[in-house]
Design a protein around this motif. Structure first.
Motif, PDB file in Angstrom:
ATOM      1  N   LEU A  93       2.146  -5.191  -5.582  1.00 36.37           N
ATOM      2  CA  LEU A  93       1.152  -4.273  -6.131  1.00 36.37           C
ATOM      3  C   LEU A  93       1.721  -3.281  -7.138  1.00 36.37           C
ATOM      4  N   GLY A  94       3.049  -3.117  -7.129  1.00 34.80           N
ATOM      5  CA  GLY A  94       3.664  -2.193  -8.070  1.00 34.80           C
ATOM      6  C   GLY A  94       3.414  -0.739  -7.757  1.00 34.80           C
ATOM      7  N   VAL A  95       3.238  -0.410  -6.472  1.00 28.76           N
ATOM      8  CA  VAL A  95       3.035   0.986  -6.074  1.00 28.76           C
ATOM      9  C   VAL A  95       3.718   1.256  -4.745  1.00 28.76           C
ATOM     10  N   ILE A  96       4.040   2.530  -4.511  1.00 29.31           N
ATOM     11  CA  ILE A  96       4.368   3.003  -3.173  1.00 29.31           C
ATOM     12  C   ILE A  96       3.220   3.902  -2.728  1.00 29.31           C
ATOM     13  N   GLU A  97       2.909   3.863  -1.446  1.00 30.87           N
ATOM     14  CA  GLU A  97       1.831   4.701  -0.926  1.00 30.87           C
ATOM     15  C   GLU A  97       2.287   5.578   0.222  1.00 30.87           C
ATOM     16  N   THR A  98       3.610   5.627   0.470  1.00 30.26           N
ATOM     17  CA  THR A  98       4.158   6.495   1.515  1.00 30.26           C
ATOM     18  C   THR A  98       5.467   7.102   1.012  1.00 30.26           C
ATOM     19  N   PRO A  99       5.973   8.112   1.708  1.00 30.37           N
ATOM     20  CA  PRO A  99       7.343   8.545   1.431  1.00 30.37           C
ATOM     21  C   PRO A  99       8.330   7.392   1.631  1.00 30.37           C
ATOM     22  N   ILE A 100       9.526   7.544   1.077  1.00 34.30           N
ATOM     23  CA  ILE A 100      10.597   6.565   1.249  1.00 34.30           C
ATOM     24  C   ILE A 100      11.602   7.152   2.228  1.00 34.30           C
TER      25      ILE A 100
END
Length: 338
Positions: A93-100
């Motif tokens: 999807l090419g996104v992060i949706e949470t902290p790393i």
């Protein structure tokens, strides 16, 4: 005992681009870091949380978390001998949706579950979240099989995240790591370019011969389990996921500058994200971004070493800190000190 010092405080300058005010990943607007450290007896491990937030005016973030749409991101795999939870969805999807989050190898799944709990508590409507959790093997200095990380450790790292200069060396996910024959840990650095900032945070735990500005600093053999590296690259430049993939690959390339041998058992990953969803960055403008990424990664890796201290841990094993006087003497002889 020597006092931990960043490489610039030792008179060693990496690259030519200017640093941000803190010379850290937190120089990127909206990026915060929190850490929890376990250091006692046979346990030397912890959690490091990189918490991004949106800086786009039309997509404000709540509680320091990315907005629901996620932030543009990409993963680069130098060698896939690792357990990077959530990476396939970032690729897709090419996104992060949470902290790393970063931690020790066998704790990665417990950390991912605790991160989910923390997120669900803050978003009662969420039905699908993709936690992103990376790891390196800290089993040389820590009883890795005990898996000591609890939800409380994870939540404390997230809740304490701040935009201050992150602690480096033997802290958080770097408490028990080694690199290039020496005690290593967490390191960070940043660079500014004409239109923004690139910041890097590393969890260093890989093999090779320490090399500083082309000068080798040999170390006695260190029979340490795990030869991995996690690199997180943050920027406020409006890059798309494809461009961020190119940036992430440069971060992995930069490991060679400090002497990585890219061993077969090394899980080497970089995650790059931007806090800016603005107009796509011009392709021709990527050259200084690549340079900023490689310089920041190189300096962050060196900071992870010079900020670490000699540590004795599991089964009496010891990892020595790199001697600052030796490092300075060798570079001074080579005419490489400022």
């Amino acid at each position: 005992m020597q006092t931990p010092r960043r490489v610039r405080d030792l008179g060693i300058t990496i690259g030519t681009l200017p640093t941000g005010p803190l010379n850290a990943i937190t120089d990127v607007p909206g990026v915060r870091v929190g850490q929890t450290t376990i250091s006692s007896g046979d346990l030397h491990t912890g959690v490091t949380a990189i918490v991004p937030s949106s800086v786009a005016d039309d997509l404000p973030a709540a509680d320091g978390l990315p907005a629901a749409e996620g932030l543009p991101a990409a993963v680069a795999v130098g060698n896939g001998y690792g357990k990077l939870v959530g990476s396939t969805q970032v690729d897709e999807l090419g996104v992060i949706e949470t902290p790393i989050l970063l931690t020790g190898t066998l704790s990665v799944f417990r950390v991912a579950d605790a991160l989910l709990t923390w997120l669900l508590d803050r978003n009662p409507r969420a039905t699908s979240l993709n936690p992103v959790v990376g790891e390196t093997n800290d089993g040389h200095l820590s009883d890795i099989r005990s898996r000591p990380i609890t939800p409380a450790h994870v939540h404390a790292a997230l809740d304490s995240a701040s935009a201050d200069l992150p602690a480096e060396g033997c802290v958080g996910a770097g408490t028990g790591t080694t690199a290039l024959g020496f005690k290593a840990g967490i390191g960070t650095a940043s660079r500014t370019v004409d239109s923004g900032t690139v910041g890097v945070l590393v969890q260093a735990n890989f093999s090779g011969t320490l090399t500083v500005r082309g000068t080798e600093i040999p170390a006695p053999p260190l029979d340490a389990d795990g030869n991995s590296c996690m690199i997180v690259v943050a920027t406020d430049l409006p890059l798309d996921a494809r461009q961020l993939g190119r940036v992430a690959r440069r971060a992995v390339f930069a490991m060679s500058r400090v002497g990585s041998d890219y061993a077969p058992g090394s899980g080497d990953y970089a995650i790059a994200f931007t806090s800016n969803r603005g107009r796509t960055f011009a392709e021709k403008g990527l050259r200084p971004v690549f340079q900023a990424t490689m310089e920041s990664t190189e300096e962050a890796l060196l900071n992870s070493l010079t900020m670490a201290t000699t540590t004795t841990g599991f089964q009496g094993r010891t990892a020595p800190a790199v001697a600052h006087d030796v490092l300075v003497s060798r570079l001074e002889s080579a005419g490489l000190l400022d």
